[in-house]
Design a protein around this motif. Structure first.
Motif, short mmCIF file in Angstrom:
data_model
loop_
_atom_site.label_atom_id
_atom_site.label_comp_id
_atom_site.label_asym_id
_atom_site.label_seq_id
_atom_site.Cartn_x
_atom_site.Cartn_y
_atom_site.Cartn_z
N LYS A 9 46.50 83.49 33.64
CA LYS A 9 47.54 84.35 33.08
C LYS A 9 48.22 85.17 34.16
O LYS A 9 49.42 85.46 34.08
CB LYS A 9 46.95 85.26 32.00
N HIS A 10 47.49 85.56 35.21
CA HIS A 10 48.12 86.26 36.34
C HIS A 10 49.19 85.38 36.98
O HIS A 10 50.29 85.85 37.32
CB HIS A 10 47.07 86.64 37.39
N ILE B 56 46.37 73.65 29.03
CA ILE B 56 45.07 73.35 29.62
C ILE B 56 44.29 72.41 28.71
O ILE B 56 44.23 72.63 27.50
CB ILE B 56 44.25 74.64 29.83
N ASN B 57 43.72 71.35 29.26
CA ASN B 57 42.90 70.42 28.50
C ASN B 57 41.44 70.85 28.60
O ASN B 57 40.82 70.74 29.66
CB ASN B 57 43.07 69.00 29.04
N LEU B 58 40.90 71.33 27.49
CA LEU B 58 39.55 71.87 27.49
C LEU B 58 38.52 70.85 27.95
O LEU B 58 37.58 71.18 28.70
CB LEU B 58 39.21 72.37 26.08
N ILE C 152 43.29 69.97 35.51
CA ILE C 152 42.92 70.44 34.16
C ILE C 152 44.12 70.70 33.25
O ILE C 152 43.94 71.04 32.08
CB ILE C 152 42.08 71.73 34.23
N GLY C 153 45.34 70.53 33.74
CA GLY C 153 46.50 70.79 32.88
C GLY C 153 47.78 70.79 33.66
O GLY C 153 47.86 70.25 34.78
N SER C 154 48.81 71.41 33.10
CA SER C 154 50.12 71.43 33.75
C SER C 154 50.89 72.69 33.39
O SER C 154 50.66 73.32 32.36
CB SER C 154 50.93 70.19 33.35
N ILE C 155 51.82 73.03 34.27
CA ILE C 155 52.72 74.17 34.08
C ILE C 155 53.91 73.73 33.23
O ILE C 155 54.40 72.60 33.35
CB ILE C 155 53.21 74.71 35.44
N SER C 156 54.37 74.62 32.35
CA SER C 156 55.52 74.31 31.48
C SER C 156 56.57 75.42 31.58
O SER C 156 56.29 76.52 32.08
CB SER C 156 55.06 74.15 30.03
N LYS C 157 57.76 75.13 31.06
CA LYS C 157 58.86 76.11 31.12
C LYS C 157 58.62 77.31 30.22
O LYS C 157 58.97 78.44 30.56
CB LYS C 157 60.17 75.43 30.71
N ASN C 158 58.07 77.05 29.03
CA ASN C 158 57.90 78.17 28.10
C ASN C 158 56.87 79.15 28.62
O ASN C 158 56.13 78.87 29.55
CB ASN C 158 57.51 77.67 26.70
N LYS D 156 54.22 80.36 27.13
CA LYS D 156 52.97 80.35 26.38
C LYS D 156 51.86 79.64 27.15
O LYS D 156 52.12 78.72 27.93
CB LYS D 156 53.17 79.66 25.03
N LEU D 157 50.63 80.05 26.86
CA LEU D 157 49.46 79.35 27.36
C LEU D 157 48.80 78.63 26.19
O LEU D 157 48.42 79.27 25.20
CB LEU D 157 48.46 80.33 28.00
#
Length: 319
Positions: A220-221, A232-234, A291-297, A299-300
């Protein structure tokens, strides 16, 4: 007869202040560091307090190692090469057994990097350890929290959750034999630093943070600083072998996502660098997991086999 302050320093901490980066070490009011042209000086400080950051009667060797490790973890997150550190130590008494073990643990890690101790302070009081560490990074090449980009992959090094498990055992939040606590606590204090790996990683990543407050808290930081979101894919979160060994079914992901004190790297990189990151992971024998990817929106999202999960727990905060 107890040790005086200067005898304490001379016996356990002096003679470790020489390197090419140090133009003046211990002995004057300040130490002096050489900062080459084209480099930036990275500076970090961390305090470890008994009863807050470590349990009472922790092996002093582990304390010495871990107190420096948390600072090296910060330097690694910027891609900086460690060049020097200072130590301020508050002690209830000048216990030679403690000082011998502590200094041995401290320099076991410092010597790995030929890292000089260039100053500090000792005083009487509650057991408290403050280290400031200094590193060099090529100008403009530091990995920063505000550099995550839409479409970037998200990676972590190592495994997540073992330190949180050790803390839960220590506070009897999870009931197991004392030997399990001793095993996990020791392993969680002797985490491998990622400095060498991170310096090469900075060729491909512009954004990183060390995981001290838990994966979700530190992610989140990054998201706040970069003004982006993430998915994030758990099921991809790398877990320590102890979780399976001790059958931690229901607590596994709470510890991995929110436990904290992992001191692994969380970083982002463009998809075009996947093979490069695999190569440096192999070069430095470092476990790296996407473990995942960054997106434009903004939200997490935490996804478990295609289903969105609730975020019920807060990351660690001091206040």
């Amino acid at each position: 007869m107890s040790l005086g302050e200067f005898e304490l320093i001379g016996r356990y901490f002096s003679g470790h202040d020489k390197s090419d980066a140090v133009s003046l070490g211990i002995g004057d009011d300040c130490a002096l560091l050489n900062v080459p042209q084209g480099s930036e000086l990275a500076i970090t400080t961390d305090t470890q307090i008994e009863g807050i950051h470590f349990f009472k009667n922790t092996d002093p060797f582990l304390l010495g190692y871990k107190s420096l490790l948390v600072n090296l973890s910060d330097l690694a997150s910027m891609g900086a090469k460690p060049i020097a550190f200072t130590l301020s130590l508050s002690l209830p008494m000048a216990d030679e057994n403690f000082l011998k073990g502590f200094s041995k643990g401290l320099f076991s890690l410092a010597d790995k990097h030929s890292l000089p101790l260039i100053g500090g302070n000792t005083t009487k009081g509650q057991l408290s350890i403050t280290i400031s560490a200094y590193g060099l990074v090529e100008h403009g090449r530091a990995m920063r929290r505000d550099n995550a980009k839409d479409g970037d992959d998200i990676y972590v090094t190592g495994t997540l959750g073992l330190p949180g498990f050790a803390v839960a055992l220590g506070y009897n939040e999870i009931a197991m034999d004392k030997s399990v606590f001793n095993e996990c606590y020791t392993k969680s204090m002797l985490i491998e630093d990622r400095c060498a790996f991170a310096r090469e990683l900075s060729r491909y990543s512009k954004c990183a943070i060390d995981i001290s407050d838990g994966l979700i808290g530190d992610l989140k930081h990054i998201l706040d600083a970069s003004k982006v979101g993430a998915s994030i894919n758990l099921e991809d979160i790398p877990l320590p072998c102890e979780f399976a060994k001790y059958n931690l079914k229901e607590k596994v992901y709470d510890l991995a996502l929110y436990g904290g004190c992992d001191y692994e790297l969380l970083f982002t990189a463009s998809k075009c660098f996947r093979h490069n990151i695999e190569d440096i992971a192999q070069k430095f024998c470092t476990k790296v997991t996407r473990i995942g990817s960054i997106s434009k929106n903004s939200k997490l999202q935490i996804i478990n086999h295609g289903i969105m999960c609730n975020q019920n727990l807060k990351p660690f905060e001091h206040f």
